[in-house]
Write a protein that holds these residues in place. Structure first.
Motif, short mmCIF file in Angstrom:
data_model
loop_
_atom_site.label_atom_id
_atom_site.label_comp_id
_atom_site.label_asym_id
_atom_site.label_seq_id
_atom_site.Cartn_x
_atom_site.Cartn_y
_atom_site.Cartn_z
N GLN A 97 0.85 -1.19 0.00
CA GLN A 97 0.00 0.00 0.00
C GLN A 97 0.89 1.24 0.00
O GLN A 97 1.54 1.55 0.97
CB GLN A 97 -0.91 0.01 1.23
CG GLN A 97 -1.84 1.20 1.27
CD GLN A 97 -2.83 1.14 2.43
OE1 GLN A 97 -3.11 0.09 2.96
NE2 GLN A 97 -3.36 2.29 2.82
N TYR A 98 0.92 1.95 -1.12
CA TYR A 98 1.75 3.16 -1.24
C TYR A 98 0.96 4.44 -1.00
O TYR A 98 1.54 5.51 -0.83
CB TYR A 98 2.45 3.20 -2.61
CG TYR A 98 1.50 3.27 -3.78
CD1 TYR A 98 1.08 4.50 -4.30
CD2 TYR A 98 1.02 2.11 -4.38
CE1 TYR A 98 0.21 4.56 -5.38
CE2 TYR A 98 0.15 2.17 -5.47
CZ TYR A 98 -0.24 3.40 -5.96
OH TYR A 98 -1.10 3.47 -7.03
N GLN A 112 -4.55 2.40 -2.23
CA GLN A 112 -3.81 2.24 -3.49
C GLN A 112 -2.69 1.21 -3.26
O GLN A 112 -1.85 1.38 -2.37
CB GLN A 112 -3.21 3.57 -3.95
CG GLN A 112 -4.24 4.64 -4.27
CD GLN A 112 -5.09 4.27 -5.48
OE1 GLN A 112 -4.58 3.84 -6.51
NE2 GLN A 112 -6.40 4.44 -5.35
N TYR A 113 -2.66 0.15 -4.09
CA TYR A 113 -1.70 -0.93 -3.91
C TYR A 113 -0.95 -1.20 -5.21
O TYR A 113 -1.49 -1.01 -6.30
CB TYR A 113 -2.40 -2.22 -3.48
CG TYR A 113 -3.15 -2.11 -2.17
CD1 TYR A 113 -2.54 -2.48 -0.97
CD2 TYR A 113 -4.46 -1.65 -2.12
CE1 TYR A 113 -3.23 -2.39 0.23
CE2 TYR A 113 -5.15 -1.55 -0.92
CZ TYR A 113 -4.52 -1.92 0.26
OH TYR A 113 -5.19 -1.83 1.44
#
Length: 289
Positions: A67-68, A72-73
């Motif tokens: 997960q950044y 959002q991955y």
């Protein structure tokens, strides 16, 4: 023969020793495992992996992701990470030799594996490295990739084998100075220190054997399970009589007397004396690491 968990090379400069790694912990080890049950019907609780959109999913539909940003991955394939590693990353690379006391036990993660030579070609270099470490009384620090992660390890000689112990990185360890305020600045008298040292000295065990310690939790769990199966009542052992402790000095003196009593009882089981003297214990240092 147990199954090896890793296969590669133990590298020291240009010397490569083919080795296999075996976990130190025995499989099972007599440990009793418990399952979670529904209290009303004793049915076993099951865990299902679900997706909020598609519901239950099977293991082959699950991937790893980082997960950044919020929700959002990016999908990360560990096989792709393995492609970025060089041939040296597939080995246990010795960085330095150190004295046994150089690494504080606080860094030990509890994971350990035996390293054994992989085939006849590894016997001689393995034996030479082992003997050199024993003769010089040294351990070594190395790095290795295992389970998809770079690991910091300490390798030491143990009973003709090399034992690899995983270490925690310093960044993952809380340092003692974080708790300095908890210790306080207690003062004590010279007499209190002398009594404490006497208690410590009276409790020193020269021939320590870790084998005399038993897994009491597992044994008690086994007794509880057997009692439940047989429908017997679980009876607690009689409570020990509590001793009144008036103050620290009295507690130290009483503890010293108790320790001396245990020492006297242990002396009765020691080898008989020869010519009025107990056989002298060899002072030669063991060279097994």
């Amino acid at each position: 023969m147990p199954r090896s968990t890793w296969k590669g090379f133990l590298r020291l400069s240009l010397v490569s020793v083919p080795v296999r790694a075996y976990t130190v912990s025995a499989a099972g080890g007599g440990v009793i495992s418990l399952n979670q049950l529904h209290a009303s019907c004793n049915s076993r609780i099951r865990y299902r992996k679900t997706c909020p959109i598609h519901g239950e999913v099977s293991n082959d539909e699950i991937v790893s992701g980082y997960q950044y940003a919020k929700d959002q991955y990016v999908v990360v394939d560990l096989d792709e990470l393995d492609k970025l590693r060089s041939e040296s990353d597939r080995s246990i690379n010795i960085d330095a030799f150190i004295h046994p006391e150089a690494v504080d036990p606080i860094y030990f993660s509890g994971s350990a594996q035996y390293l054994a030579p992989d085939g006849p070609v590894g016997h001689k270099p393995y034996a030479l490295l082992y003997r050199a470490m024993v003769e010089e009384n040294l351990y070594c620090i190395a790095q290795v990739v295992m389970s998809g992660k770079e690991q910091l390890v300490l390798i030491r000689p143990v009973e003709n084998l090399l034992c690899m112990m995983t270490l925690e990185y310093a960044s993952r360890i809380r340092q003692p100075d974080e708790f300095a305020s908890e210790v306080g600045g207690a003062s004590f008298s010279a007499k209190e220190l002398d009594l404490t040292r006497s208690l410590v000295q009276a409790t020193v065990e020269e021939d320590f054997d870790v084998g005399r310690y038993q897994d009491l939790y597992t044994e008690r769990m086994r007794q509880l399970v057997e009692a439940k199966i047989e429908g017997r009542d679980v009876v607690a052992p009689p409570a020990e009589e509590k001793q009144e402790v008036i103050n620290l000095m009295d507690a130290l003196r009483a503890s010293i007397q108790r320790a001396k009593g245990r020492e006297g009882a242990a002396a009765k089981t020691r080898p008989k004396t020869v010519g009025g003297q107990r056989p002298r214990k060899s002072t030669k240092r063991r060279k097994t690491g």
